[in-house]
Write an enzyme that holds these catalytic residues in place. Structure first.
Site, PDB file in Angstrom:
ATOM      1  N   CYS A 199      16.656 -43.281  44.192  1.00  0.00           N
ATOM      2  CA  CYS A 199      17.324 -42.591  45.300  1.00  0.00           C
ATOM      3  C   CYS A 199      18.503 -41.732  44.865  1.00  0.00           C
ATOM      4  CB  CYS A 199      17.762 -43.613  46.339  1.00  0.00           C
ATOM      5  SG  CYS A 199      16.405 -44.708  46.847  1.00  0.00           S
TER       6      CYS A 199
ATOM      7  N   HIS B 237      21.472 -39.623  50.763  1.00  0.00           N
ATOM      8  CA  HIS B 237      20.117 -40.169  50.624  1.00  0.00           C
ATOM      9  C   HIS B 237      19.701 -40.802  51.944  1.00  0.00           C
ATOM     10  CE1 HIS B 237      16.736 -42.589  49.630  1.00  0.00           C
ATOM     11  NE2 HIS B 237      17.418 -43.725  49.739  1.00  0.00           N
TER      12      HIS B 237
ATOM     13  N   ASN C 120      11.602 -42.821  54.242  1.00  0.00           N
ATOM     14  CA  ASN C 120      12.501 -42.752  53.081  1.00  0.00           C
ATOM     15  C   ASN C 120      11.667 -42.349  51.865  1.00  0.00           C
ATOM     16  OD1 ASN C 120      13.907 -43.390  50.718  1.00  0.00           O
ATOM     17  ND2 ASN C 120      14.813 -45.254  51.545  1.00  0.00           N
TER      18      ASN C 120
END
Length: 334
Positions: A114, A261, A291
C-alpha cells in the site's frame, strides 16, 4: 533536477465482486452491513487467466494511447507488485518485452504493497536526478484476490485488483514531485502476510483455522490482523503527515488536496478527523473498485485530474501505508 508526474492511466479488470454476491455466499453479512463497514459496494477482480503482467501491460498501453506517448522514450520500467507472475524472472522484464520497449531500457520489480506508489515515485525521482533515466514508466499492478481464501469473507469484502501506469519525466506537463518522508516498522510484518509459498515456508495446503465458527487464518492465503493494522495506521500516519509538511515547508492549510491510500472508509474518516482535514479536501474513490493496494493513490489521482478536482497550481499531499509495515508521503505540485 526536478521530476514530474506527466500522465496516469488505469486498467480495471472487467470481473466484479459485489456486496450482493458476497451476501449470497455469506447470508449473515448483508450488502448493507458490508458497505457500512467498508464503504465498498463492489470490487474489480482479475479473471483466472489474468495476471499482474496482463494488468500492467493493459494499463501501460492505455497510458501510451490516451496521452499520445511515444513508447520509445521509456528508458526505465519500475513495477510495484506483491503478486508477480513468477518468483523469477522479474515480471518487469516480461512487461518490457510484451510492450516492445527498447532493449536499452532498465527494468525491475519492487515488492511493496500500500506504500508502493509513493516509494515508486521516490525511486523514479532518484533515477532521473542521477541522470540514469529521463522517462520512467512506473507501474503498480496487484492481484491480491488470488491470495485470498474463498472462505475469508473479511478480506474478500476489502480488496480489489487493478493496475495503474504513470510516466515520470524530467520534462513537465503536470505534477512536480517534492520532498519525501519514508518509514518502516518490520515488527508488524506478521500482521499482513502470505506466510507460505516462498523459500522459508513452502506451500502445503494448510488447514483453515476458525475462531468462533468464523474463518480466521490459513497460512497459504492472505492473513490480515485488522485491529493491529488499524492501530499502526492511526498512530503512524498523522506523524508522517506532519513530517512531510515540515519537510516541504508547508502547513496543513497550504495543501489543497489530500490523497491517502484507500484502505477503507472507516479508517480514512478516523485519520481525517484526527488530522482535522476538511472533508472537501480529502479525496476518496473506492466504492466500485475496492482497496487496490499500491494502485489506490494513482487511481484517485487519475480520477481527480479527469474530473478537474486537481487543477494547475494545486498542492496535493499523498500518503501510502500498510503491509510491511511500510509508509511514505510526499507533496505533488500541479
Amino acid at each position: 533536477m526536478n521530476s514530474y508526474i506527466n500522465s496516469i492511466s488505469v486498467y480495471l479488470p472487467k470481473n466484479t465482486l459485489t456486496n450482493e454476491d458476497l451476501n449470497n455466499e455469506f447470508p449473515e453479512w448483508t450488502a448493507e452491513k458490508i458497505s457500512s463497514k467498508t464503504g465498498i459496494f463492489k470490487r474489480t477482480i482479475a479473471s483466472e487467466d489474468e495476471f499482474v503482467s496482463d494488468l500492467a501491460i493493459k494499463a501501460s498501453i492505455k497510458l501510451f494511447e490516451e496521452h499520445l506517448i511515444d513508447k520509445s522514450c521509456i528508458d526505465f520500467v519500475l513495477l510495484c507488485t506483491q503478486s508477480p507472475d513468477y518468483f523469477l524472472p522479474t515480471t518487469a522484464c516480461v512487461v518490457q518485452d510484451k510492450l516492445g520497449l527498447s532493449k536499452n531500457c532498465g527494468a525491475l520489480d519492487f515488492n511493496l504493497g500500500c506504500s508502493g506508489f509513493v516509494y515508486g515515485l521516490g525511486l523514479a525521482k532518484g533515477l532521473i536526478a542521477s541522470g540514469i533515466a529521463k522517462n520512467v514508466l512506473l507501474i503498480t499492478s496487484e492481484t491480491y484476490s488470488k491470495y485470498i481464501n474463498k472462505k475469508d469473507k473479511s478480506n474478500r469484502t476489502i480488496f480489489g485488483d487493478a493496475a495503474a501506469a504513470c510516466l515520470i519525466s524530467s520534462g513537465s506537463k503536470a505534477g512536480n514531485i517534492c520532498n519525501f518522508v519514508f518509514g518502516t516498522d518490520g515488527s508488524g510484518a506478521d500482521n499482513l502476510i502470505v506466510k507460505n509459498g516462498a523459500a522459508k515456508f513452502s506451500k502445503q495446503k494448510s488447514d483453515d483455522v476458525y475462531i468462533d465458527g468464523e474463518f480466521f487464518k490459513n497460512d497459504d492465503n492472505l492473513y490480515m490482523n485488522g485491529q493491529e493494522i488499524f492501530k499502526f495506521t492511526t498512530a503512524s500516519v498523522p506523524i508522517l503527515v506532519e513530517e512531510c509538511l515540515a519537510s516541504n515547508g508547508l502547513n496543513i492549510e497550504d495543501v489543497d488536496l489530500f490523497i491517502f491510500h484507500q484502505a477503507n472508509k472507516f479508517m480514512l474518516d478516523y485519520i481525517r478527523r484526527k488530522l482535522k482535514i476538511p472533508q472537501d479536501k480529502f479525496l476518496m474513490y473506492f466504492e466500485d473498485i475496492g482497496n487496490t493496494v499500491s494502485s489506490t493513490i494513482p487511481i484517485v489521482m487519475s480520477e481527480a485530474i479527469a474530473s478537474k478536482k486537481i487543477k494547475k497550481g494545486m498542492k496535493v499531499l499523498i500518503v501510502g501505508f500498510g503491509v510491511g509495515y511500510s509508509y511514505g508521503a510526499t507533496v505533488i505540485e500541479f
